[in-house]
Motif scaffolding. Structure first.
Motif, PDB file in Angstrom:
ATOM      1  N   GLU A  98      -7.739 -28.497 -28.082  1.00 34.66           N
ATOM      2  CA  GLU A  98      -8.585 -27.307 -27.948  1.00 34.66           C
ATOM      3  C   GLU A  98     -10.011 -27.655 -27.524  1.00 34.66           C
ATOM      4  O   GLU A  98     -10.834 -26.767 -27.331  1.00 34.66           O
ATOM      5  N   GLU A  99     -10.302 -28.934 -27.379  1.00 35.92           N
ATOM      6  CA  GLU A  99     -11.658 -29.382 -27.063  1.00 35.92           C
ATOM      7  C   GLU A  99     -12.063 -28.963 -25.657  1.00 35.92           C
ATOM      8  O   GLU A  99     -11.216 -28.749 -24.799  1.00 35.92           O
ATOM      9  N   GLN A 100     -13.340 -28.898 -25.449  1.00 33.82           N
ATOM     10  CA  GLN A 100     -13.899 -28.586 -24.141  1.00 33.82           C
ATOM     11  C   GLN A 100     -14.311 -29.870 -23.420  1.00 33.82           C
ATOM     12  O   GLN A 100     -15.321 -29.930 -22.734  1.00 33.82           O
ATOM     13  N   PHE A 101     -13.510 -30.906 -23.616  1.00 28.78           N
ATOM     14  CA  PHE A 101     -13.764 -32.200 -23.005  1.00 28.78           C
ATOM     15  C   PHE A 101     -12.461 -32.986 -22.943  1.00 28.78           C
ATOM     16  O   PHE A 101     -11.485 -32.648 -23.613  1.00 28.78           O
ATOM     17  N   VAL A 102     -12.475 -34.043 -22.128  1.00 26.32           N
ATOM     18  CA  VAL A 102     -11.351 -34.965 -22.024  1.00 26.32           C
ATOM     19  C   VAL A 102     -11.857 -36.337 -22.451  1.00 26.32           C
ATOM     20  O   VAL A 102     -12.923 -36.775 -22.008  1.00 26.32           O
ATOM     21  N   VAL A 103     -11.104 -37.002 -23.309  1.00 20.91           N
ATOM     22  CA  VAL A 103     -11.467 -38.342 -23.761  1.00 20.91           C
ATOM     23  C   VAL A 103     -10.775 -39.362 -22.858  1.00 20.91           C
ATOM     24  O   VAL A 103      -9.564 -39.321 -22.670  1.00 20.91           O
TER      25      VAL A 103
END
Length: 122
Positions: A98-103
């Motif tokens: 659900e994050e607004q980023f990619v790791v």
């Protein structure tokens, strides 16, 4: 008086490998040090901290306690694919989806994030 971030230092095992990745990822120019280290500088007219790649001779152990959050000047998904093409890989640090980023992780497994948008104040 306050302190400001001016440089990000990363201990690396293979300086040449990491110079290639991080200079390509950030579009920075490279200054090789006489001691085997390298300093990466923002392109002329660009802002941002310098990056110092310091040879440590040892592999990374465990999750980074400090990492970079990067934002693309274009499509974040395309930027993720570009960075994977440079040698990054997806990394799982417990994200939910659900994050607004990619790791991602660089070629020596240092985690960093590609944000979907520039952070804004509430």
């Amino acid at each position: 008086m306050v302190a400001r971030v001016t440089q990000y230092t990363l201990d690396v095992e293979d300086v040449d490998l990491m110079v290639t990745f991080w200079s390509g990822a950030l579009g920075y120019t490279v200054e090789q040090g006489d001691d085997g280290s390298a300093k990466l500088w923002p392109a002329d007219g660009a802002t941002g901290p310098t990056v110092w790649l310091q040879g440590s001779g040892t592999a990374k152990r465990g999750k980074n306690r400090l990492h970079l959050d990067l934002v693309s000047d274009g499509d974040p998904g395309a930027e993720v694919q570009r960075l994977i093409g440079l040698g990054a890989r997806h990394a799982d640090v417990g994200q939910t989806g659900e994050e607004q980023f990619v790791v991602l992780a660089d070629p020596e497994d240092n985690e960093f994030c590609i944000l979907n948008a520039q952070p804004t104040r509430p």
